[in-house]
Design a protein around this motif. Structure first.
Motif, mmCIF file in Angstrom:
data_model
loop_
_atom_site.group_PDB
_atom_site.id
_atom_site.type_symbol
_atom_site.label_atom_id
_atom_site.label_comp_id
_atom_site.label_asym_id
_atom_site.label_seq_id
_atom_site.Cartn_x
_atom_site.Cartn_y
_atom_site.Cartn_z
ATOM 1 N N ILE A 1 22.988 12.643 66.010
ATOM 2 C CA ILE A 1 22.949 13.584 64.883
ATOM 3 C C ILE A 1 23.233 12.858 63.571
ATOM 4 N N LEU A 2 24.203 11.934 63.611
ATOM 5 C CA LEU A 2 24.538 11.147 62.420
ATOM 6 C C LEU A 2 23.342 10.303 61.980
ATOM 7 N N ALA A 3 22.652 9.702 62.943
ATOM 8 C CA ALA A 3 21.473 8.891 62.620
ATOM 9 C C ALA A 3 20.376 9.749 61.999
ATOM 10 N N ILE A 4 20.183 10.952 62.528
ATOM 11 C CA ILE A 4 19.176 11.863 61.978
ATOM 12 C C ILE A 4 19.522 12.245 60.543
ATOM 13 N N LEU A 5 20.779 12.588 60.311
ATOM 14 C CA LEU A 5 21.210 12.965 58.960
ATOM 15 C C LEU A 5 21.026 11.811 57.983
ATOM 16 N N THR A 6 21.264 10.586 58.459
ATOM 17 C CA THR A 6 21.147 9.412 57.585
ATOM 18 C C THR A 6 19.696 9.188 57.168
ATOM 19 N N VAL A 7 18.776 9.171 58.129
ATOM 20 C CA VAL A 7 17.369 8.928 57.777
ATOM 21 C C VAL A 7 16.790 10.106 57.000
ATOM 22 N N SER A 8 17.442 11.270 57.104
ATOM 23 C CA SER A 8 16.966 12.451 56.377
ATOM 24 C C SER A 8 17.145 12.314 54.869
ATOM 25 N N PRO B 1 9.624 10.558 61.568
ATOM 26 C CA PRO B 1 9.469 11.321 62.809
ATOM 27 C C PRO B 1 9.448 10.451 64.078
ATOM 28 N N PRO B 2 8.729 9.305 64.099
ATOM 29 C CA PRO B 2 8.779 8.469 65.306
ATOM 30 C C PRO B 2 10.181 7.945 65.605
ATOM 31 N N TYR B 3 10.901 7.528 64.566
ATOM 32 C CA TYR B 3 12.265 7.017 64.769
ATOM 33 C C TYR B 3 13.168 8.102 65.347
ATOM 34 N N VAL B 4 13.110 9.292 64.756
ATOM 35 C CA VAL B 4 13.937 10.403 65.243
ATOM 36 C C VAL B 4 13.557 10.770 66.677
ATOM 37 N N GLY B 5 12.251 10.811 66.969
ATOM 38 C CA GLY B 5 11.804 11.163 68.308
ATOM 39 C C GLY B 5 12.265 10.175 69.364
ATOM 40 N N GLU B 6 12.396 8.896 68.989
ATOM 41 C CA GLU B 6 12.720 7.848 69.959
ATOM 42 C C GLU B 6 14.219 7.609 70.137
ATOM 43 N N ILE B 7 15.054 8.041 69.201
ATOM 44 C CA ILE B 7 16.496 7.807 69.343
ATOM 45 C C ILE B 7 17.212 9.003 69.961
ATOM 46 N N CYS B 8 16.514 10.135 70.114
ATOM 47 C CA CYS B 8 17.179 11.371 70.530
ATOM 48 C C CYS B 8 16.838 11.756 71.972
ATOM 49 N N THR B 9 17.807 12.351 72.639
ATOM 50 C CA THR B 9 17.552 12.999 73.919
ATOM 51 C C THR B 9 16.846 14.326 73.642
ATOM 52 N N PRO B 10 16.142 14.904 74.625
ATOM 53 C CA PRO B 10 15.449 16.180 74.393
ATOM 54 C C PRO B 10 16.374 17.282 73.894
ATOM 55 N N GLU B 11 17.635 17.281 74.381
ATOM 56 C CA GLU B 11 18.571 18.332 73.974
ATOM 57 C C GLU B 11 18.886 18.242 72.482
ATOM 58 N N VAL B 12 19.063 17.035 71.988
ATOM 59 C CA VAL B 12 19.361 16.848 70.566
ATOM 60 C C VAL B 12 18.111 17.072 69.727
ATOM 61 N N ARG B 13 16.976 16.578 70.200
ATOM 62 C CA ARG B 13 15.740 16.668 69.429
ATOM 63 C C ARG B 13 15.298 18.115 69.235
ATOM 64 N N GLY B 14 15.645 18.997 70.175
ATOM 65 C CA GLY B 14 15.191 20.381 70.099
ATOM 66 C C GLY B 14 15.549 21.057 68.794
ATOM 67 N N PHE B 15 16.818 20.957 68.380
ATOM 68 C CA PHE B 15 17.244 21.567 67.110
ATOM 69 C C PHE B 15 17.347 20.544 65.989
ATOM 70 N N TRP B 16 18.037 19.441 66.261
ATOM 71 C CA TRP B 16 18.329 18.472 65.208
ATOM 72 C C TRP B 16 17.100 17.687 64.781
ATOM 73 N N GLY B 17 16.065 17.677 65.594
ATOM 74 C CA GLY B 17 14.844 16.995 65.202
ATOM 75 C C GLY B 17 14.179 17.619 63.988
ATOM 76 N N ASN B 18 14.571 18.851 63.671
ATOM 77 C CA ASN B 18 14.007 19.523 62.497
ATOM 78 C C ASN B 18 14.820 19.275 61.235
ATOM 79 N N VAL B 19 15.955 18.608 61.349
ATOM 80 C CA VAL B 19 16.817 18.394 60.183
ATOM 81 C C VAL B 19 16.108 17.629 59.055
ATOM 82 N N PRO B 20 15.295 16.572 59.347
ATOM 83 C CA PRO B 20 14.596 15.914 58.236
ATOM 84 C C PRO B 20 13.730 16.873 57.419
ATOM 85 N N THR B 21 13.100 17.831 58.101
ATOM 86 C CA THR B 21 12.296 18.830 57.380
ATOM 87 C C THR B 21 13.193 19.738 56.549
#
Length: 472
Positions: free
Chosen positions: A30-37, A144-164
């Motif tokens: 989640i921290l990595a997603i927030l950072t690249v966001s 999007p590729p970076y976020v998709g590849e660092i996350c488990t499906p459980e995290v990607r389900g909700f947190w994958g939308n954080v960059p948007t």
């Protein structure tokens, strides 16, 4: 093999001799997603920069000599830059790797702000907008590729939308800043974000998928350990290595995007999602927010109306992500685009009545804002979430960069088309015409969604590839 590995339980032995399941931690991902966001934030700022500043620049004859017609090309130059960069940045992203490609996003951001600070003529602003478009291509090729590849499906389900979500937050911020600050002051403030972005992203690990692809297995294990905070990651590493090796063993020529069925389905779904999203009018509404509300009239100022509109998009985008994660990508997109179509047709009728005076609509001056807010609610439930979320999910590792290149080209073309149609139709026919076209496109796209868009909810990247091979 992947399914077998997935079903194995991974345990550690505690001090008392009992085994316990080590599920790892989610917060580093989640921290990595927030950072690249933070990169997405600046993209959002640049994307709607023209909304508050077109009016400022065209009215300020002391510092600028730019007409409204010349300023209308601010929104045209950005997709031109995106189209140009998408033709070569995918190769740069392949060469750099996921993390460095994400970090490179700061360069066009900084150049765009520097040009904006010193710009006085239309050509300098056009150059800044082209750089903003190049940044769009960089962002969609890398984040999007970076976020998709660092996350488990459980995290990607909700947190994958954080960059948007953060992208929409950027749109709100520039609307507020642009309503009260000058062009130069705003640019100076916004320049700090790319600098902070580069520093923070440099601390993050490289994508484990990228490291396995490069043969750096020890670094890949370290990356997984950092992202999941687990001591024993052998299970995850072996499963990921198997997936990457299988996907990279596939042919990755340009023609394989068409002739390999799973790639063809992914490309069809991705291009449709991007094109149908833009044909709902989102790029126009974001870029022309204040001019639209100024022409529509009403008791609320264009500045306040645009803040309410973009602020609601940002807030709803976050909360509606729970709905997308619960109901799935395909159904969320279907209902979202269907209802948006009916709302846009209703607004088209309002503008017809207003333009041709069939009935007196003076008592309905609140309707444009109410209609846009209603559209925003429905847009946020699927249209605003699914296309970007699925960018990092649809393509296998071997063909991902080429697939994203095509999708970004289509994205740029669709933004270019919709923004030009809006300016052309509103100038020559009336405000009702683009709303009618967008509404009809949404209704047609709703039914295509059920046939062309796969369901990726809760699936690993490998499981998504297998479902594409089997026909969803």
């Amino acid at each position: 093999m992947t399914a077998e590995l997935k079903n194995e339980s991974h345990t550690n032995i505690s001090a008392n001799g009992l085994s316990k399941v080590d599920n790892g931690k989610r917060w580093p991902q989640i921290l990595a997603i927030l950072t690249v966001s933070l990169g997405s934030f600046t993209n959002g700022v640049l994307f709607v920069w023209s909304s508050p500043f077109t009016l400022v620049i065209t009215k300020d004859k002391e510092n600028y000599s730019i007409t409204e017609s010349e300023a209308s090309y601010f929104n045209v130059m950005q997709p031109v830059g995106m189209l140009t960069a998408s033709l070569f940045f995918f190769k740069i992203a392949e060469f750099l790797g996921r993390k460095k490609a994400v970090m490179s996003l700061a360069l066009p951001h900084l150049i765009s702000w520097i040009i904006t600070i010193f710009a006085r003529s239309k050509w300098e602003f056009y150059a800044a907008r082209i750089m903003a478009g190049i940044a769009d291509a960089c962002m969609f090729c890398s984040v999007p590729p970076y976020v998709g590849e660092i996350c488990t499906p459980e995290v990607r389900g909700f947190w994958g939308n954080v960059p948007t979500f953060i992208l929409y937050v950027g749109q709100v911020c520039i609307t507020i800043l642009g309503s009260y600050l000058s062009v130069q002051t705003t640019a100076y403030i916004c320049m700090t974000v790319p600098i902070i972005f580069v520093v923070l992203v440099s601390i993050l690990p490289e994508s484990p998928y990228q490291l396995i692809k490069d043969g750096k297995y020890d670094e890949a294990k370290s990356s997984i350990m950092w992202l999941q905070r687990k001591e024993n990651v052998e299970h995850e590493f072996v499963a990921m290595k198997f997936d990457v090796e299988r996907q990279t063993s596939e042919s990755a020529r340009w023609r394989d995007l068409i002739f390999i069925e799973s790639n063809r389905k992914a490309l069809r779904a991705g291009t449709f999602l991007r094109f149908s999203q833009q044909l709902s009018g989102v790029a126009v509404f974001a870029s022309y927010t204040q001019p639209i509300f100024e022409k529509a009239g009403g008791s609320i100022s264009p500045q306040i109306s645009s803040m309410i509109f973009l602020g609601l998009i940002a807030v709803l985008n976050l909360f509606c992500s729970f709905g997308v994660d619960r109901f799935g990508r395909r159904l969320s997109y279907f209902y979202s685009i269907l209802i948006c179509g009916f709302i846009l047709l209703g607004m088209s009728l309002y503008f017809i009545f207003d333009q041709y005076q069939f009935i007196d609509v003076s008592s309905l001056s609140w309707f444009p804002l109410a209609g846009m807010l209603s559209w925003t609610v429905c847009y946020s439930f699927g249209l605003g979430v699914v296309p970007t979320l699925m960018l990092g999910e649809l393509f296998s590792v071997s063909i991902k960069s080429k697939g994203l290149c095509i999708l970004i080209v289509f994205f740029g073309l669709s933004v270019f088309l919709t923004t030009n149609l809006f300016h052309l139709f509103t100038s020559n026919i009336g405000m009702f015409s683009p709303y009618m076209i967008y509404g009809l496109c949404c209704l047609v796209s709703a039914f295509i969604t059920l046939r062309w868009v796969p369901e990726t909810k809760g699936k690993t990247l490998e499981e998504i590839q297998q479902s594409l091979k089997k026909g969803y």
